[in-house]
Design an enzyme around this catalytic site. Structure first.
Site, PDB file in Angstrom:
ATOM      1  N   SER A 145       0.828  -1.194   0.000  1.00  0.00           N
ATOM      2  CA  SER A 145       0.000   0.000   0.000  1.00  0.00           C
ATOM      3  C   SER A 145       0.863   1.245   0.000  1.00  0.00           C
ATOM      4  O   SER A 145       1.666   1.459   0.919  1.00  0.00           O
ATOM      5  CB  SER A 145      -0.913   0.021   1.226  1.00  0.00           C
TER       6      SER A 145
ATOM      7  N   HIS B  80      -1.230  -1.151  -4.185  1.00  0.00           N
ATOM      8  CA  HIS B  80      -2.533  -0.816  -3.615  1.00  0.00           C
ATOM      9  C   HIS B  80      -2.589   0.691  -3.374  1.00  0.00           C
ATOM     10  O   HIS B  80      -1.729   1.246  -2.689  1.00  0.00           O
ATOM     11  CB  HIS B  80      -2.732  -1.573  -2.300  1.00  0.00           C
TER      12      HIS B  80
ATOM     13  N   ASP C  29      -4.787   3.704  -1.921  1.00  0.00           N
ATOM     14  CA  ASP C  29      -5.902   4.073  -1.047  1.00  0.00           C
ATOM     15  C   ASP C  29      -6.380   5.479  -1.378  1.00  0.00           C
ATOM     16  O   ASP C  29      -5.674   6.462  -1.135  1.00  0.00           O
ATOM     17  CB  ASP C  29      -5.465   4.007   0.416  1.00  0.00           C
TER      18      ASP C  29
ATOM     19  N   MET D  24      -8.911   8.285  -0.449  1.00  0.00           N
ATOM     20  CA  MET D  24      -9.767   8.703   0.666  1.00  0.00           C
ATOM     21  C   MET D  24     -10.208  10.148   0.447  1.00  0.00           C
ATOM     22  O   MET D  24      -9.414  10.981   0.003  1.00  0.00           O
ATOM     23  CB  MET D  24      -9.015   8.591   1.992  1.00  0.00           C
TER      24      MET D  24
ATOM     25  N   HIS E  91      -8.396   1.313  -4.185  1.00  0.00           N
ATOM     26  CA  HIS E  91      -9.386   1.077  -3.127  1.00  0.00           C
ATOM     27  C   HIS E  91     -10.047   2.407  -2.814  1.00  0.00           C
ATOM     28  O   HIS E  91      -9.425   3.291  -2.211  1.00  0.00           O
ATOM     29  CB  HIS E  91      -8.670   0.491  -1.918  1.00  0.00           C
TER      30      HIS E  91
ATOM     31  N   MET F  68     -12.173   4.615  -0.847  1.00  0.00           N
ATOM     32  CA  MET F  68     -12.828   4.875   0.435  1.00  0.00           C
ATOM     33  C   MET F  68     -13.445   6.263   0.357  1.00  0.00           C
ATOM     34  O   MET F  68     -12.989   7.224   0.982  1.00  0.00           O
ATOM     35  CB  MET F  68     -11.806   4.753   1.578  1.00  0.00           C
TER      36      MET F  68
ATOM     37  N   MET G 230     -11.932  -5.701   5.071  1.00  0.00           N
ATOM     38  CA  MET G 230     -11.110  -4.817   5.890  1.00  0.00           C
ATOM     39  C   MET G 230     -10.835  -5.479   7.231  1.00  0.00           C
ATOM     40  O   MET G 230     -11.758  -5.935   7.911  1.00  0.00           O
ATOM     41  CB  MET G 230     -11.811  -3.478   6.104  1.00  0.00           C
TER      42      MET G 230
ATOM     43  N   PHE H  86      -7.011   4.967   7.983  1.00  0.00           N
ATOM     44  CA  PHE H  86      -5.650   5.265   8.411  1.00  0.00           C
ATOM     45  C   PHE H  86      -4.776   4.021   8.301  1.00  0.00           C
ATOM     46  O   PHE H  86      -5.240   2.902   8.554  1.00  0.00           O
ATOM     47  CB  PHE H  86      -5.620   5.756   9.866  1.00  0.00           C
ATOM     48  N   GLY H  87      -3.518   4.223   7.948  1.00  0.00           N
ATOM     49  CA  GLY H  87      -2.558   3.136   7.943  1.00  0.00           C
ATOM     50  C   GLY H  87      -1.997   2.903   9.332  1.00  0.00           C
ATOM     51  O   GLY H  87      -2.187   3.693  10.254  1.00  0.00           O
ATOM     52  N   GLY H  88      -1.285   1.785   9.472  1.00  0.00           N
ATOM     53  CA  GLY H  88      -0.580   1.505  10.710  1.00  0.00           C
ATOM     54  C   GLY H  88      -1.432   1.017  11.863  1.00  0.00           C
ATOM     55  O   GLY H  88      -0.960   0.975  13.005  1.00  0.00           O
TER      56      GLY H  88
ATOM     57  N   ASP I  65      -7.066  -6.214   4.023  1.00  0.00           N
ATOM     58  CA  ASP I  65      -6.383  -4.935   4.104  1.00  0.00           C
ATOM     59  C   ASP I  65      -6.473  -4.428   5.539  1.00  0.00           C
ATOM     60  O   ASP I  65      -7.563  -4.203   6.052  1.00  0.00           O
ATOM     61  CB  ASP I  65      -7.053  -3.949   3.143  1.00  0.00           C
TER      62      ASP I  65
ATOM     63  N   GLY J  93      -3.322  -4.021   8.914  1.00  0.00           N
ATOM     64  CA  GLY J  93      -2.513  -4.719   9.905  1.00  0.00           C
ATOM     65  C   GLY J  93      -1.842  -5.977   9.414  1.00  0.00           C
ATOM     66  O   GLY J  93      -1.440  -6.826  10.220  1.00  0.00           O
TER      67      GLY J  93
ATOM     68  N   GLY K 268       1.060  -2.318   4.092  1.00  0.00           N
ATOM     69  CA  GLY K 268       1.636  -0.992   3.970  1.00  0.00           C
ATOM     70  C   GLY K 268       2.851  -0.808   4.834  1.00  0.00           C
ATOM     71  O   GLY K 268       3.989  -0.869   4.369  1.00  0.00           O
TER      72      GLY K 268
END
Length: 221
Positions: A8, A31, A33, A35, A64, A66, A135, A141-143, A173, A175, A195
């Protein structure tokens, strides 16, 4: 179909996206994202960046969305160069029509589900799709930390696909790391968005290979 890894770019350096794409040259997908700060509380990138990125890499783009109103915007991402476009069923008013428009323009159509959204109400839609995105964190949010509560939904989704003899991919997608990928592969996932695990690694390409190997072993492939 084999295991596929999709780093990602949400975790990449946005000022160096072409270089960051090259850093994961052995990935199956990139990937992306998208948003809009409405469907999710974050703002990332849109059509112009996707169009530029598609010209800068040979790795196919997995977009993706969102965003609100994906029915309106999804086809444009195919035109911008995406090879796969995912819309959230929670935001989509006409998922069958939208999926057909994505496919008609030449890309794979995918439907995403938030962690609390069950797959069963959408059983009849499955033949219209090429992929289901489950999901494993809340989108936006990432991380974030992987939500184990989503693993049973992966299993149920795989059983539904087997029940109908459908050759859809199951993407997860959120974690995804060396600590979580095996349980998801064993549950039936095929495509893994990673990611932070990839882009925070000293060697992103090596991490792609490590994740692929762990998933293949867990899935028995």
């Amino acid at each position: 179909m084999g295991i596929q890894i999709a780093p990602s770019i949400l975790s990449a350096d946005f000022a160096r996206l072409a270089d960051e794409a090259a850093a994961v040259s052995n990935a199956d997908w990139l990937h992306v994202d998208v948003m809009d700060n409405h469907f999710v509380p974050n703002l990332t990138l849109g059509l112009p960046v996707v169009e530029s990125l598609a010209k800068a890499t040979d790795t196919p783009l997995d977009c993706h969305l969102m965003i609100e109103d994906p029915d309106r915007w999804a086809p444009g991402y195919v035109e911008a160069g995406a090879s796969s476009v995912t819309f959230h069923v929670e935001a989509c008013k006409a998922p069958i029509r939208t999926a057909r428009e994505i496919r008609a323009k030449g890309a794979r159509a995918a439907m995403a589900l938030k962690p609390a959204t069950p797959i069963e109400p959408y059983e009849d839609l499955l033949p219209e799709l090429d992929m289901i995105l489950i999901m494993t964190v809340e989108p936006g949010f990432g991380g974030q930390k992987f939500l184990d509560v989503c693993v049973p939904k992966i299993r149920r989704t795989r059983k539904l696909l087997d029940k109908h003899g459908l050759d859809l991919w199951i993407e997860i997608d959120g974690g995804v790391s060396a600590d979580t990928i095996e349980r998801c592969a064993e549950a039936g996932a095929d495509v893994f968005v990673a990611g932070s695990a990839v882009y925070a690694a000293d060697n992103p390409n090596a991490m792609v290979e490590e994740l692929r190997g762990l998933a293949e072993q867990a899935a028995g492939r």
